[in-house]
Design a protein around this motif. Structure first.
Motif, PDB file in Angstrom:
ATOM      1  N   UNK A  61       3.155  33.192  55.206  1.00  0.00           N
ATOM      2  CA  UNK A  61       3.226  33.270  56.659  1.00  0.00           C
ATOM      3  C   UNK A  61       2.174  32.322  57.225  1.00  0.00           C
ATOM      4  N   UNK A  62       2.334  31.982  58.498  1.00  0.00           N
ATOM      5  CA  UNK A  62       1.433  30.989  59.070  1.00  0.00           C
ATOM      6  C   UNK A  62      -0.026  31.460  59.083  1.00  0.00           C
ATOM      7  N   UNK A  63      -0.234  32.747  59.382  1.00  0.00           N
ATOM      8  CA  UNK A  63      -1.623  33.210  59.478  1.00  0.00           C
ATOM      9  C   UNK A  63      -2.320  33.114  58.116  1.00  0.00           C
ATOM     10  N   UNK A  99      -3.120  29.397  57.391  1.00  0.00           N
ATOM     11  CA  UNK A  99      -4.266  28.887  58.156  1.00  0.00           C
ATOM     12  C   UNK A  99      -5.570  29.454  57.604  1.00  0.00           C
ATOM     13  N   UNK A 100      -5.584  30.764  57.326  1.00  0.00           N
ATOM     14  CA  UNK A 100      -6.822  31.362  56.805  1.00  0.00           C
ATOM     15  C   UNK A 100      -7.212  30.765  55.471  1.00  0.00           C
ATOM     16  N   UNK A 150     -14.434  25.517  54.600  1.00  0.00           N
ATOM     17  CA  UNK A 150     -15.826  25.978  54.697  1.00  0.00           C
ATOM     18  C   UNK A 150     -16.602  25.752  53.404  1.00  0.00           C
ATOM     19  N   UNK A 151     -15.926  25.438  52.313  1.00  0.00           N
ATOM     20  CA  UNK A 151     -16.615  25.178  51.057  1.00  0.00           C
ATOM     21  C   UNK A 151     -17.051  23.718  50.954  1.00  0.00           C
ATOM     22  N   UNK A 173      -3.481  20.802  62.463  1.00  0.00           N
ATOM     23  CA  UNK A 173      -4.583  21.753  62.612  1.00  0.00           C
ATOM     24  C   UNK A 173      -5.514  21.666  61.409  1.00  0.00           C
ATOM     25  N   UNK A 174      -4.933  21.666  60.224  1.00  0.00           N
ATOM     26  CA  UNK A 174      -5.750  21.659  59.011  1.00  0.00           C
ATOM     27  C   UNK A 174      -6.405  20.292  58.775  1.00  0.00           C
TER      28      UNK A 174
END
Lengths: 492, 439, 130
Positions: free
Chosen positions: A54-56, A59-60, A67-68, B88-89
């Protein structure tokens, strides 16, 4: 022992592992035309193992990965010969304009005159900045620019009946792409030593220089960050022997607005948009490696080049072109950013860049030399090379120093290059770092030098604070696991 | 005017020059002989940000992007749908402004996404191993041919004539460097000799058609002791049999269709995958999975001894910087579309192209140039020169196809992707009828 | 630790131990230490003919590639599959389990051109000082 939540092993869960049948991140419209008969099943694929997310979740996942990463936007990259300068954000906005991104390379030329105008002007300015005459924007990266240049040398010499020139000279301090490129051009590579001052040893050059030499590939300033004041003489030596002088323009940042390759006698130079011209590195590309040449070599440039016909712009094929190096015209999306950068700098800006780049590097030299061995005791240009040899006496290697810098919040500088310096540590601050950033960096390196004396273990076992520790590269090379496999084992 | 990108103030510079031990910055440039000191350069005056935006917007405004219009142009660059998650990414500066991941501990974001990319390319092509990407489909094909020559020790490269002409040109350029010969063979005259290192084909080919029997071609190539190199459209692989299943030794392709805009020809993305036995000859970067001392899973650049920074003149290729951010876009695209979505995109392309072809073929004066299975593109013989047809279409606000009259008499190569609506196709057919009628 | 006396050495840090005209070849402890973790070996197949001090193959560590030179002329009769599968054996046991190839000697007298263990130890002592 606490049984609370453990730090997740992010690396162990890929999109494939997060996948669940039936999920989707993007919806497509239904087919609005009558369906044609599908080909017989033996021509179709039976399964397609791509993840379903799913998109969420998608993205997560990618944001957690982002962030790494260390990046220019998170901190200083003192990488020698990489020119990791700041990437201006307005360029991202401009490069995303639909009037640029929405252009098909094969659409009628009359409908892309703005794009061609941009490329034409960029061609002109790169020629001006380097003091050369003709330009190709086609090469996709520095290495491809080098290949383009070497192939042009080969084509030029072949046309003159000089196929006997089968050797290319490369200094011992050269970047690995130089000999690799010469080999791809079908040339034999001969290494020329540097002298004790870090310049090309002219004796060595003279003995290597005979009628079998096609070209010398020089980086200027070189990979030691040093400008060879004898460059004019070197160019003369080569030309007198009928050889060409190729310039690796990776270190142009030191010379912007100050000195031009063409004036010094270079015949061909490649440039790196993703170094000198501020375009972002992207984690390993896309870059762009335009080639600039003296007028007599213009006919050999790859096709096409942007030309002007009356009031309009056209794509032209140079008469003796070496051909295409890519399917289309080069990395237009990257060139837009370089163009915007030059419009922002203007002539005065070029000097500000080189002045501050060179001041910054010399400042770092001055602050670090009490603690680190400086193999070439002279002023540097935009980058400085130290050696970790003093620290090695305590069993601390340059690699350890590099990893310990991570604990201090910095990306390591370039290490173990150039090959002619033992335990090399190559630092290029660029002009986009402030004095405070440089002081913090130097403070860290001085602290590490003290640690190497007093508590070497903390350096040797670094990094201690990165998202992950030193990775087992030996096993990765001995028993490579190069793709995800369904049974999530460690067998490939 | 101080640049916003140069933090040093005059006071900073003073302090630094003092620490260095010089009176002025000029002294730092003393190594440059005076005869090489540059005078005036011809750059236009510096612009502030608002001025820059105005200038570049004006330049962009002088172009007609295809997004605003019906467009039937293909030929190696394709207008496909790009999901918003992709921008976005790749817009995250942690990805965009990161350096090449040589320091693995602080580059796991980049490294893990490369591992994902490699995995997806392997799945798509049904090959054993893939690299982190190359400059574009054309240079990927060229490097595949060079690799075949290196592996086999043979000096001739065979290309099928139906490969994209620009791709053939790039192969020739790279072959020139290594002194290799290039033979272009017609589809009905496939005679390979013992000197051929490989045969390269494109699926679907430049005209949009598939080989009638790819497996047979693969067998013939192997019988000659050569490598079978296939350049495949990645969108087509959402539907059609992948090269790994019909005998390919190397699979390459252009990844622009996977989440990257047209961008006037670049930056694009070379896909490169091959059989396990050629792993150590493969050019480009490769990421491998491993662990740290705490048994955390991590990723590193591996098998680096193939590459230029270690092997120098004996490297598999000189490639250094490649197309990482574009590969990331492809990775996000494939993850976003997923197993169902990519198949659906491929089917839409297939049905729309067939619908358009059927309707156009029925128009008086128009005919399909080739028989057989096609995907996304096909060639139409027009009643008038394609250049005239395209001009007339442009006047009607439509970007037509690619003029291929050089290869097929009055041939027009038309491309249909999921972005063309039924309405647009019907309008194209009507306009072609009109244009053809006024012959 | 002195280098084993039952064999001879090259300046390029290979060793050869001859028995019944068959020479077992490997690299020295100094060499494996210099190379670091060995990850891959490119060795010739049986039947290959080599000349003394010509290139025999390549040894790769994570960050470097090193050419392997043959201490003697001859024909390759055996290749150590163990080290192909587990290159770390060369690091762990360079003189025993980590042997690389076996050659049938073309000219047994060639061994006299090589360094003795003592001479080799002197060589690496000097190298360590610089």
């Amino acid at each position: 022992m606490s049984s609370g939540p453990k730090t997740p092993d992010i690396g162990a869960r890929l999109t494939f592992d997060l996948s669940k049948p039936g999920r989707r991140a993007c919806a497509l419209p239904p087919c609005d035309v009558p369906a044609a008969e599908l080909p017989p099943p033996q021509l179709l694929r039976r399964e397609l193992n791509l993840p379903e997310l799913s998109q969420v979740d998608l993205v997560r996942y990618f944001l957690a990965l982002s962030r790494l990463n260390y990046s220019v936007d998170s901190g200083f990259y003192p990488l020698g010969s990489c020119t990791m300068k700041y990437n201006p954000k307005v360029h991202e906005k401009l490069a995303s304009l639909p009037g640029f991104t929405g252009l098909h390379p094969l659409q009628p030329l009359a409908t892309v005159q703005g794009a061609l105008a941009l490329m034409y002007d960029l061609q002109r300015w790169l020629a001006d900045i380097t003091g050369l005459d003709a330009v190709s924007l086609a090469p996709a990266a520095g290495a491809q620019g080098e290949l383009t240049g070497i192939l042009m040398v080969k084509a030029y010499l072949t046309d003159r009946g000089e196929e006997g020139r089968t050797r290319v000279l490369v200094p011992d301090s050269a970047h690995g792409t130089n000999p690799a490129t010469a080999a791809m051009g079908g040339f034999e590579v001969v290494t020329v030593a540097s002298d004790s001052q870090g310049n090309t040893d002219r004796q060595a050059l003279a003995s290597a220089l005979d009628d079998g030499v096609a070209a010398l590939m020089l980086t200027l300033p070189n990979t030691l960050g040093l400008f060879d004041p004898n460059i004019g003489r070197i160019a003369e030596m080569l030309h007198r022997k009928g050889a060409l002088l190729y310039g690796d323009g990776a270190n142009l940042n030191a010379l912007l607005g100050r000195a031009r390759f063409g004036d010094m006698g270079f015949d061909i130079v490649h440039l790196n948009m993703h170094k000198t011209f501020s375009t972002p590195h992207g984690g390993g590309g896309p870059g762009s490696g335009p080639v600039v040449v003296k007028g007599y070599l213009a006919p050999y440039l790859p096709t096409p080049v942007v030309g002007k016909e009356g009031e309009g712009f056209v794509l032209a094929t140079p008469e003796r072109s070496i051909g295409r190096v890519g399917a289309f015209y080069g990395h237009f999306g990257v060139l837009v950013r370089a163009y915007a950068y030059l419009r922002t700098l203007g002539v005065e800006g070029l000097r500000q860049v080189s002045d501050n780049a060179v001041i910054n590097a010399n400042y770092v030299l001055a602050r670090l030399r009490p603690a680190y061995h400086l193999p070439y005791d002279r002023r540097c240009m935009h980058e400085v090379v130290f050696s970790g040899s003093r620290q090695r006496a305590k069993g601390v290697h340059t690699l350890d120093i590099a990893k310990r810098l991570i604990d201090y919040g910095f990306h390591p500088p370039t290490v173990y290059f150039p090959l002619i310096v033992d335990e090399a540590l190559m630092i290029e601050p660029t002009e986009t770092e402030s004095k405070e950033a440089l002081d913090a960096f130097c403070d860290a390196l001085l602290a590490i030098a003290r640690e190497a004396e007093e508590e070497p273990q903390v350096v040797k076992e670094a990094p201690h604070t990165a998202p992950i520790g030193r990775l087992d590269e030996a096993t990765a090379a001995r028993r490579p696991v190069l793709r995800w496999r369904r049974e999530a084992g460690d067998e490939s | 005017m101080t640049l916003p990108y140069v933090p040093n103030t005059a006071a900073d510079r003073q302090a630094m020059l003092a620490a260095i031990g010089v009176a002025s910055v000029e002294e730092l440039f003393a190594d440059i002989p005076s005869e090489f000191r540059t005078g005036e350069l011809g750059l236009p005056p510096a612009l502030s940000e608002p001025e820059l935006v105005r200038e570049l917007s004006a330049l962009a405004g002088r172009n007609r992007p295809v997004d605003g219009m019906p467009c039937f142009l293909g030929g190696g660059a394709y207008r496909h749908f790009i999901p918003s998650v992709v921008s976005e990414v790749i817009g995250r500066s942690e990805f965009a402004t990161a350096y090449t991941p040589y320091q693995a501990e602080i580059s796991q974001g980049t490294l893990q996404t490369i591992f994902e990319f490699q995995s997806m390319v392997c799945e798509l092509t049904a090959m054993d191993v893939a690299n982190a990407g190359m400059y574009d489909g054309a240079s990927a094909l060229a490097e595949a041919c060079l690799m075949a020559a290196g592996v086999s020790g043979r000096r001739r490269i065979a290309l099928l004539s139906t490969l994209h002409p620009h791709y053939q040109a790039v192969v020739r350029t790279y072959a020139f460097g290594r002194g290799l010969a290039v033979d272009v063979l017609p589809p009905d005259g496939l005679a390979l000799s013992e000197e051929h290192a490989c045969l390269a084909v494109q699926q679907p080919n430049f005209f949009g058609h598939f080989l009638p029997d790819a497996e047979a071609v693969g067998r013939a190539v192997h019988a000659a002791g050569a490598l079978f190199v296939v350049s495949a459209d990645p969108i087509s692989l959402g539907l059609f049999r992948p090269p790994g299943e019909y005998g390919a030794d190397v699979a390459v392709g252009e990844g622009q269709s996977l989440g990257s805009p047209l961008n006037f020809g670049g930056p694009y993305l070379g896909l490169f995958a091959c059989r396990q036995e050629y792993l150590r000859h493969m050019p480009g970067r490769i990421v491998g999975r491993t662990s740290d001392a705490q048994s955390r899973t991590g990723y590193v650049l591996t098998l680096q001894t193939r590459e230029q920074h270690i092997r120098r003149e004996r490297a598999t290729s000189n490639i250094c910087t490649s197309q990482q951010l574009v590969a990331l876009a492809a990775t996000v695209y494939l993850a976003a579309m997923g197993k169902q979505g990519l198949r659906q995109v491929a089917e839409l392309c297939y049905h729309k192209a067939h619908y358009a072809a059927q309707r156009i073929a029925r128009l008086p004066g128009y005919s399909l140039a080739f028989d057989g299975l096609f995907f996304k593109e096909f060639v139409v013989r027009c009643p008038r020169p394609p250049s005239e047809v395209n001009r007339a279409l442009l006047e009607r606000g439509i970007i037509g196809g690619l003029d291929v009259s050089q290869y097929v008499e009055n041939g027009l190569l038309l491309c249909l992707t999921e972005m063309s609506t039924c309405e647009e196709i019907d309008r194209l057919v009507e306009d072609l009828a009109e244009i053809g009628g006024s012959a | 630790m002195p280098s084993p006396a039952d064999r001879r050495y090259t300046k390029e840090h290979e060793w050869v131990r001859v028995e019944d005209n068959v020479g077992t070849v490997g690299i020295t402890d100094y060499a494996q230490d210099q190379l670091g973790d060995i990850v891959y070996l490119d060795l010739p197949s049986p039947g290959t003919q080599v000349k003394q001090l010509n290139k025999l193959g390549e040894i790769e560590s994570v960050k470097a590639v090193s050419d392997l030179y043959s201490p003697v002329s001859g024909e390759v009769v055996a290749v150590n599959q163990e080290v192909i599968d587990r290159p770390e054996l060369v690091n762990q046991s360079p003189y025993e389990e980590g042997w690389l190839v076996r050659l049938r000697l073309a000219d047994p007298a060639e061994v006299d051109n090589l360094l003795t263990a003592k001479q080799y130890d002197e060589l690496i002592a000097q190298a360590r000082e610089t």
